[in-house]
Write a protein that holds these residues in place. Structure first.
Motif, PDB file in Angstrom:
ATOM      1  N   PRO A 140       0.823  -1.213   0.000  1.00  0.00           N
ATOM      2  CA  PRO A 140       0.000   0.000   0.000  1.00  0.00           C
ATOM      3  C   PRO A 140       0.859   1.265   0.000  1.00  0.00           C
ATOM      4  O   PRO A 140       1.927   1.310   0.606  1.00  0.00           O
ATOM      5  N   VAL A 141       0.396   2.300  -0.702  1.00  0.00           N
ATOM      6  CA  VAL A 141       1.081   3.587  -0.767  1.00  0.00           C
ATOM      7  C   VAL A 141       0.325   4.562   0.132  1.00  0.00           C
ATOM      8  O   VAL A 141      -0.868   4.751  -0.022  1.00  0.00           O
ATOM      9  N   ARG A 142       1.058   5.185   1.080  1.00  0.00           N
ATOM     10  CA  ARG A 142       0.436   6.154   1.989  1.00  0.00           C
ATOM     11  C   ARG A 142       0.591   7.570   1.447  1.00  0.00           C
ATOM     12  O   ARG A 142       1.577   7.896   0.800  1.00  0.00           O
ATOM     13  N   GLY A 143      -0.429   8.413   1.720  1.00  0.00           N
ATOM     14  CA  GLY A 143      -0.352   9.830   1.379  1.00  0.00           C
ATOM     15  C   GLY A 143      -0.383  10.140  -0.107  1.00  0.00           C
ATOM     16  O   GLY A 143       0.038  11.205  -0.528  1.00  0.00           O
ATOM     17  N   CYS A 144      -0.885   9.229  -0.911  1.00  0.00           N
ATOM     18  CA  CYS A 144      -0.964   9.435  -2.354  1.00  0.00           C
ATOM     19  C   CYS A 144      -2.244  10.211  -2.678  1.00  0.00           C
ATOM     20  O   CYS A 144      -3.329   9.848  -2.230  1.00  0.00           O
ATOM     21  N   SER A 145      -2.123  11.293  -3.437  1.00  0.00           N
ATOM     22  CA  SER A 145      -3.299  12.072  -3.835  1.00  0.00           C
ATOM     23  C   SER A 145      -4.063  11.359  -4.943  1.00  0.00           C
ATOM     24  O   SER A 145      -3.466  10.844  -5.885  1.00  0.00           O
ATOM     25  N   ILE A 146      -5.382  11.351  -4.800  1.00  0.00           N
ATOM     26  CA  ILE A 146      -6.262  10.705  -5.774  1.00  0.00           C
ATOM     27  C   ILE A 146      -7.272  11.745  -6.253  1.00  0.00           C
ATOM     28  O   ILE A 146      -7.841  12.488  -5.457  1.00  0.00           O
ATOM     29  N   SER A 147      -7.497  11.809  -7.564  1.00  0.00           N
ATOM     30  CA  SER A 147      -8.510  12.713  -8.123  1.00  0.00           C
ATOM     31  C   SER A 147      -9.427  11.931  -9.045  1.00  0.00           C
ATOM     32  O   SER A 147      -8.967  11.123  -9.855  1.00  0.00           O
ATOM     33  N   ALA A 148     -10.721  12.181  -8.909  1.00  0.00           N
ATOM     34  CA  ALA A 148     -11.701  11.645  -9.846  1.00  0.00           C
ATOM     35  C   ALA A 148     -12.072  12.776 -10.794  1.00  0.00           C
ATOM     36  O   ALA A 148     -12.326  13.900 -10.360  1.00  0.00           O
ATOM     37  N   VAL A 149     -12.087  12.496 -12.078  1.00  0.00           N
ATOM     38  CA  VAL A 149     -12.424  13.516 -13.064  1.00  0.00           C
ATOM     39  C   VAL A 149     -13.588  13.032 -13.915  1.00  0.00           C
ATOM     40  O   VAL A 149     -13.846  11.835 -14.011  1.00  0.00           O
ATOM     41  N   GLN A 150     -14.300  13.985 -14.497  1.00  0.00           N
ATOM     42  CA  GLN A 150     -15.382  13.630 -15.400  1.00  0.00           C
ATOM     43  C   GLN A 150     -15.296  14.496 -16.643  1.00  0.00           C
ATOM     44  O   GLN A 150     -14.782  15.616 -16.607  1.00  0.00           O
ATOM     45  N   THR A 151     -15.779  13.954 -17.736  1.00  0.00           N
ATOM     46  CA  THR A 151     -15.795  14.675 -18.993  1.00  0.00           C
ATOM     47  C   THR A 151     -16.795  15.817 -18.906  1.00  0.00           C
ATOM     48  O   THR A 151     -17.882  15.654 -18.365  1.00  0.00           O
ATOM     49  N   ASN A 206     -12.999  17.837 -15.801  1.00  0.00           N
ATOM     50  CA  ASN A 206     -13.177  18.615 -14.580  1.00  0.00           C
ATOM     51  C   ASN A 206     -13.007  17.700 -13.386  1.00  0.00           C
ATOM     52  O   ASN A 206     -13.478  16.557 -13.411  1.00  0.00           O
ATOM     53  N   THR A 207     -12.374  18.195 -12.348  1.00  0.00           N
ATOM     54  CA  THR A 207     -12.222  17.414 -11.131  1.00  0.00           C
ATOM     55  C   THR A 207     -13.577  17.289 -10.455  1.00  0.00           C
ATOM     56  O   THR A 207     -14.267  18.269 -10.216  1.00  0.00           O
ATOM     57  N   ALA A 208     -13.977  16.055 -10.157  1.00  0.00           N
ATOM     58  CA  ALA A 208     -15.269  15.789  -9.545  1.00  0.00           C
ATOM     59  C   ALA A 208     -15.114  15.503  -8.046  1.00  0.00           C
ATOM     60  O   ALA A 208     -16.089  15.539  -7.310  1.00  0.00           O
ATOM     61  N   GLY A 209     -13.919  15.205  -7.619  1.00  0.00           N
ATOM     62  CA  GLY A 209     -13.683  14.901  -6.211  1.00  0.00           C
ATOM     63  C   GLY A 209     -12.260  14.412  -6.037  1.00  0.00           C
ATOM     64  O   GLY A 209     -11.524  14.249  -7.012  1.00  0.00           O
ATOM     65  N   GLY A 210     -11.908  14.179  -4.808  1.00  0.00           N
ATOM     66  CA  GLY A 210     -10.551  13.695  -4.575  1.00  0.00           C
ATOM     67  C   GLY A 210     -10.325  13.347  -3.121  1.00  0.00           C
ATOM     68  O   GLY A 210     -11.217  13.492  -2.291  1.00  0.00           O
ATOM     69  N   GLY A 211      -9.161  12.873  -2.857  1.00  0.00           N
ATOM     70  CA  GLY A 211      -8.790  12.488  -1.511  1.00  0.00           C
ATOM     71  C   GLY A 211      -7.353  12.020  -1.510  1.00  0.00           C
ATOM     72  O   GLY A 211      -6.600  12.255  -2.460  1.00  0.00           O
ATOM     73  N   SER A 212      -6.992  11.349  -0.448  1.00  0.00           N
ATOM     74  CA  SER A 212      -5.646  10.775  -0.389  1.00  0.00           C
ATOM     75  C   SER A 212      -5.715   9.435   0.342  1.00  0.00           C
ATOM     76  O   SER A 212      -6.652   9.152   1.091  1.00  0.00           O
ATOM     77  N   THR A 213      -4.726   8.619   0.081  1.00  0.00           N
ATOM     78  CA  THR A 213      -4.661   7.298   0.728  1.00  0.00           C
ATOM     79  C   THR A 213      -4.211   7.452   2.173  1.00  0.00           C
ATOM     80  O   THR A 213      -3.572   8.434   2.546  1.00  0.00           O
ATOM     81  N   ASN A 214      -4.589   6.469   3.002  1.00  0.00           N
ATOM     82  CA  ASN A 214      -4.195   6.531   4.417  1.00  0.00           C
ATOM     83  C   ASN A 214      -3.216   5.442   4.775  1.00  0.00           C
ATOM     84  O   ASN A 214      -2.894   4.554   4.104  1.00  0.00           O
TER      85      ASN A 214
END
Length: 146
Positions: free
Chosen positions: A117-128, A138-146
């Motif tokens: 597992p990778v900690r502190g990795c930024s994740i973004s969900a995008v949509q057309t 466009n960025t629809a949401g995001g978060g980071s790994t724990n």
């Protein structure tokens, strides 16, 4: 179900709200109409997903629909998706269709090449999205790994 705050005229607009993925009718969706009326009108769909606005004067109208758990049409297709309806005097417009895309969530694991597992990795969900007839993301949401 008929719209509340009826306008004064003899025209009508009726249609259905459905799930864009399954095409099933959506009951209790809220449909809002703006345009050639002093105040926006609201209707709630019945069990069959149908709505109707009655006693409308001739003019231009725009509609939007919403329901908990579904994304609004403009969030998916852009503001230009709703080109509006031109209603003539006494005209009864039938067959208006509004499709709402179900909301969603994304879950998963971020791992490195060894499968750890990778900690502190930024994740973004995008949509057309479409703007001025050009497709982009466009960025629809995001978060980071724990």
């Amino acid at each position: 179900m008929p719209a509340s705050n009826a306008a004064t005229g003899s025209g009508a607009i009726e249609g259905t709200v459905s799930d864009a993925a399954s095409h099933a009718p959506l009951k209790k969706a809220q449909v809002t109409m703006n345009g050639s009326i002093a105040n926006p009108l609201t209707a709630v769909t019945g069990d069959d997903g149908r709505f109707v606005f009655r006693e409308l004067p001739a003019g231009n109208y725009w509609m939007n629909a919403s329901k908990s758990g579904f994304n609004p049409p403009q969030a998916i297709f852009g503001a230009e998706a709703n080109s509006g309806i031109v209603l003539g005097e006494g005209e009864n417009r039938k067959g208006v269709e509004i499709a709402l895309m179900p909301g969603a969530s994304i879950a998963g694991r971020v791992v490195n090449e060894e499968g750890s597992p990778v900690r502190g990795c930024s994740i973004s969900a995008v949509q057309t999205a479409y703007e001025q007839n050009r497709r982009g993301l466009n960025t629809a949401g995001g978060g980071s790994t724990n």
